[in-house]
Scaffold this active site. Structure first.
Site, short mmCIF file in Angstrom:
data_model
loop_
_atom_site.label_atom_id
_atom_site.label_comp_id
_atom_site.label_asym_id
_atom_site.label_seq_id
_atom_site.Cartn_x
_atom_site.Cartn_y
_atom_site.Cartn_z
N HIS A 528 0.83 -1.21 0.00
CA HIS A 528 0.00 0.00 0.00
C HIS A 528 0.86 1.26 0.00
O HIS A 528 0.92 1.98 -0.99
CB HIS A 528 -0.94 -0.01 1.21
CG HIS A 528 -1.88 1.15 1.24
ND1 HIS A 528 -2.49 1.59 2.40
CD2 HIS A 528 -2.32 1.99 0.27
CE1 HIS A 528 -3.24 2.63 2.13
NE2 HIS A 528 -3.16 2.90 0.84
N HIS A 533 1.57 4.94 -2.84
CA HIS A 533 1.71 6.32 -2.37
C HIS A 533 3.11 6.89 -2.61
O HIS A 533 3.28 7.94 -3.23
CB HIS A 533 1.39 6.40 -0.88
CG HIS A 533 -0.06 6.34 -0.56
ND1 HIS A 533 -0.81 7.45 -0.24
CD2 HIS A 533 -0.91 5.28 -0.50
CE1 HIS A 533 -2.06 7.09 0.00
NE2 HIS A 533 -2.15 5.77 -0.15
N HIS A 719 -3.83 0.83 -6.53
CA HIS A 719 -4.14 1.44 -5.23
C HIS A 719 -5.53 1.06 -4.76
O HIS A 719 -5.73 0.78 -3.58
CB HIS A 719 -4.02 2.97 -5.32
CG HIS A 719 -4.36 3.64 -4.02
ND1 HIS A 719 -5.57 4.25 -3.79
CD2 HIS A 719 -3.66 3.76 -2.86
CE1 HIS A 719 -5.60 4.73 -2.56
NE2 HIS A 719 -4.45 4.45 -1.97
N ASN A 723 -6.25 -0.77 -1.17
CA ASN A 723 -6.71 0.20 -0.17
C ASN A 723 -8.15 -0.01 0.27
O ASN A 723 -8.44 -0.10 1.46
CB ASN A 723 -6.56 1.63 -0.69
CG ASN A 723 -7.00 2.65 0.35
OD1 ASN A 723 -6.32 2.87 1.34
ND2 ASN A 723 -8.16 3.26 0.14
N ILE A 872 -6.45 8.96 -0.89
CA ILE A 872 -6.74 8.64 0.51
C ILE A 872 -5.78 7.56 0.96
O ILE A 872 -5.23 6.84 0.12
CB ILE A 872 -8.20 8.19 0.71
CG1 ILE A 872 -8.58 8.13 2.17
CG2 ILE A 872 -8.42 6.84 0.04
CD1 ILE A 872 -8.58 9.46 2.86
#
Length: 872
Positions: A528, A533, A719, A723, A872
């Site tokens: 993740h 990110h 993602h 997520n 997010i």
């Protein structure tokens, strides 16, 4: 009538009339700053005062066809005009209420077609400029400027704010009058590399992850700088904050409750998104309250005694009763009322009640089955690690001299009894043996984790057999510890095999928990955080520094970078920092980010492509007859099946789009902005890996298309897959525990006797403690929610994102493909033959359901939808 005659002869307001002139009508759509937007409660009033003194908002058109020789051949400027009726446009308290202004420009042949405009804000406060539309431009019906940018008062800038028309130009195709404006805008966005950046600065620059620790608080709060030779890492956005007083190599941190971390203002959340996010921010305050809350609740709230106690956390449960009035008063002394109110929820009687996670909605115990344990490796929250076992026993890639023999101790005697009559040789030959291997990732840190944190855990390997019905059957779990006494001898390992009853069944449940704990930490830190990110942020920075908004690749990639820099900045502030929520709730503790740096050393950009990833893990083999040139060895692999369809749709869209602007490899090579972008991305953004041979050379159209497809895939579908399943699966912590507090008990100990007499209690005492559970699921509940202003893959925030018709048509085809994919996913989830789509817990796999047809944007814990960006 007389007034009209005088105006014709003398001009309006006494100006000389322009007999041959033409009027161009303009419409501006913006959001005015209002009293709810910040602590500046005087914003609206002061803006009105500025208007009264003639300090309004002005605009000038810039010609795209006629240069001004006295201004460096820049496009000739039109006459300055001002917005009217600013005062009469009442500012709403709503964060998203738009205000529309009409403005009239004077036009003549010396201006020609406008290609940009300058806007100057002489007010006290900023506003958000969304769009500008020009009508009746000679030779054009309408010209659109999609701005989506905060415009601060003019005195905050040392340059003019320029916005370009929504046309697309490669650098060498740019109209000559716009070239210098294009180049200067990029120079402004790069900044000068020095100084502390303020909210109105529009600077994209790089920095190390040197802001995670707080060394002034003592050794326990020190963290290594990530990025550089010792701890390689992707770069993050520079803030320019002053050095830490104790450690000049580290950047000083903002106070914990301050979420005003610098990122360029246009990269911050919208007011709607921030409002959705505020619950996340409030819950994150819990990390500073750990000592206080523990001191209040330790005696009665430290442990879950039964699984029923865990279920009480959720809606429909009886809830955890609040402490008595005295304790509540103490709690209010140490907890801000806003946070306390969030924790108490609306009924005021239950403490921390959460929505029921999907994994226990239909069946409260199905998560404990071996079938579900294995299925979630294919369609759970972390379906990106399982790989085919190609040699037996499993081997380690860790350095033999440093770590000793780390090869597996699993033998044929352990597993062949459960292999449905197959031998190990036959199973490997028939591609039926698979492994979830966390051994090498964790072992280098395991000694420090077990000695210096509250965690007591193992490095794990889990072996599985692919059965004829397409499901996976666990065969063995190996739990390994470092040899503290003699490292040269390698790991100390124990192997456990499936059992259903008695003490063996209880130990098997613990073994699965340790494997899940390893997977939870690896998922959060690597699958993740690092692999989506962190690795995407350098692309955000490089794109804004090197690619003009007029560039076709900017228009292609920019929608997939929305909010990424800001969510990452918030993560550095409250999640991945020293003592932050991640360290508090995940087993590597203080070594979490350092461990992710260790794994980043082996990150490979090209292997982020889904087909390449599947080949690398051995779960697919080449097959030229198939759409992506591969055949899955686990045919019912929901993440891979759905993902390959999404990957193909993205790839087709990227190839069609890029082919519009790049007709040959020579154009790629001659694109100065593109080459600067790729050079900086490799040498600065991912500078610690700049010499790796696997980077695309960016010399061909194929290089460009592959790169853009990977970036979009990672920022969207990958993602989404890792997520938005967090709360559905991990919101019930026993299914995805994040910490273990003790090892497998030895015979003859009180812990072993407890495991025999009350296995559920022993299980709960081993995994994540109650307070960490509350904190952890508070976090992932927010992380798993879609914002109400979410923009999904296949959507754009404006229908006028480009003036080019052919790319628009290609994008419509892309959106249509995604709708068709949704229909096929729905059919697959209804196919009873595909046992891994739903499983014992009856949770359909929808994490890669694009959600392009759902325009309600209701947000929430939907468990489906691929947002356009990592937001997010």
């Amino acid at each position: 009538m007389l007034e009209k005659i005088l105006e014709t002869v003398c001009g309006k307001n006494g100006e000389e009339p322009k007999i041959d002139g033409k009027k161009i009508k303009g419409t501006l759509v913006l959001n005015k700053k209002n009293v709810m937007d910040s602590i500046d409660v005087c914003a609206s009033f002061l803006d009105r005062v500025h208007e009264l003194f003639g300090k309004g908002v002005s605009l000038q058109l810039i010609s795209a066809v006629h240069g001004d020789s006295e201004n460096g051949s820049r496009g000739k400027l039109g006459k300055t005009v001002f917005l009217e009726n600013w005062i009469s446009k009442v500012t709403s308290l709503s964060a998203e209420d738009e205000v529309t202004f009409n403005v009239t420009f004077e036009w003549d042949e010396s201006i020609g077609v406008p290609g940009a405009f300058i806007i100057r804000n002489h007010h006290h406060s900023q506003f958000y400029l969304k769009t500008v539309t020009l009508e009746d431009v000679p030779g054009h019906d309408k010209l659109h400027f999609v701005c989506n940018s905060w415009v601060y008062p003019a005195h905050r800038y040392t340059y003019d704010r320029v916005f370009f028309v929504n046309k697309t130009y490669l650098p060498f195709d740019t109209p000559e009058p716009l070239r210098l404006y294009r180049e200067e805008e990029l120079i402004n966005l790069r900044g000068n590399g020095s100084g502390m950046l303020k909210e109105w600065d529009r600077v994209y620059d790089y920095s190390f992850y040197n802001d995670l620790g707080s060394p002034e608080k003592g050794q326990d709060h020190e963290r290594p700088v990530l990025g550089g030779s010792e701890y390689p890492y992707p770069r993050r956005g520079r803030t320019g904050r002053r050095p830490n007083k104790k450690d000049p190599e580290s950047e000083s941190r903002l106070p914990l409750l301050n979420l005003n971390i610098y990122v360029p203002r246009d990269e911050r959340f919208s007011q709607v998104k921030f409002s959705d996010f505020i619950a996340y921010a409030l819950k994150s305050l819990g990390q500073v309250l750990v000592p206080e809350i523990k001191s209040i609740f330790d005696k009665t709230f430290n442990e879950f005694d039964t699984f029923q106690d865990v279920l009480k956390l959720y809606e429909g449960g009886s809830g955890i009763k609040l402490p008595d009035g005295h304790c509540l008063a103490k709690l209010r002394e140490c907890v801000p009322w806003e946070l306390l109110r969030e924790l108490l929820r609306s009924d005021g009687e239950k403490f921390l009640k959460f929505p029921v996670p999907d994994v226990i909605k239909e069946d409260k115990t199905a998560w404990r089955t071996d079938t579900e344990f294995a299925r979630e490796m294919l369609s759970g929250v972390n379906p990106v690690l399982i790989r085919r076992l190609e040699e037996f026993p499993p081997t380690s890639k860790l350095d033999l001299e440093t770590y000793g023999n780390q090869n597996s101790s699993i033998t044929g005697e352990h597993i062949e009894k459960n292999m449905n009559g197959l031998t190990i040789y036959d199973a490997i030959k028939q591609n039926k043996l698979f492994i979830l291997d966390h051994h090498d990732a964790l072992m280098p840190y395991l000694e420090r984790i077990n000695k210096n944190t509250n965690t007591r855990t193992y490095a794990t390997r889990t072996l599985l057999l692919l059965q004829d019905d397409g499901t996976l059957k666990p065969l063995a779990i190996e739990l390994s510890l470092p040899n503290f006494q003699n490292k040269e001898q390698g790991a100390i390992s124990r192997v456990f095999t499936p059992a259903e009853h008695g003490i063996e069944g209880s130990i098997w449940q613990l073994a699965k928990a340790y494997a899940s704990i390893n997977d939870s930490g690896y998922h959060q830190l690597i699958s993740h955080w690092l692999n989506t990110h962190a690795v995407i942020e350098p692309f955000v920075i490089a794109t804004n520094r090197q690619l003009s908004v007029l560039h076709p690749i900017y228009k292609l990639l920019h929608p997939h970078f929305r909010d990424t820099m800001y969510i990452n900045a918030l993560a550095r502030q409250i999640l991945i920092n020293a003592g932050g929520i991640l360290e508090t709730t995940v087993y590597p503790g203080q070594y979490s980010m350092e461990m992710s740096s260790f794994i980043y050393k082996n990150w490979n950009f090209t292997e982020q492509a889904l087909p390449a990833d599947l080949f690398k893990r051995g779960v697919a083999v080449p097959d030229p007859s198939q759409r992506n040139g591969l055949r899955l060895l686990i045919e019912d692999y929901p993440y891979a099946v759905d993902g390959l369809e999404i990957w193909s749709a993205i790839k087709d869209w990227v190839e069609e789009y890029c082919s519009i602007y790049y007709h040959s490899d020579d154009i790629v090579q001659g694109d100065s902005e593109l080459q600067s972008w790729w050079k900086e991305l490799r040498e600065e953004g991912h500078g610690d890996l700049k010499n790796k041979p696997w980077w695309p050379k960016m010399q061909t159209r194929d290089d460009l298309m592959e790169t853009c497809t990977i970036v979009i895939w990672v920022a969207t579908a990958l993602h989404a897959a890792v997520n938005f399943g967090q709360y559905p699966y991990a919101g019930y912590l026993p299914n995805r525990p994040t910490v273990s507090r003790r090892l497998i008990p030895e015979q003859g100990t009180p812990e072993y006797a407890e495991l025999e007499s009350d296995p559920d209690l022993a299980f709960l005492k081993t995994i994540t403690a109650q307070f960490q559970t509350l904190l952890g699921i508070s976090l992932i509940e927010i992380l798993s929610r879609h914002s109400t202003d979410e923009i999904y893959l296949g959507q754009r925030d404006s229908p006028e994102w480009t003036a080019d018709i052919i790319p628009k048509q290609a994008f419509e085809r892309f959106s249509g493909k995604l709708v068709n994919i949704e229909e096929r996913i729905t059919r697959r989830n209804s196919d009873k033959r595909l046992k891994n789509r739903v499983g014992p817990v009856n949770v359909a796999y929808t994490l890669l359901y694009p959600n392009t047809s759902d325009y309600s944007r209701s947000g929430g814990l939907t468990g489906k939808g691929i947002p356009n960006s990592i937001s997010i």
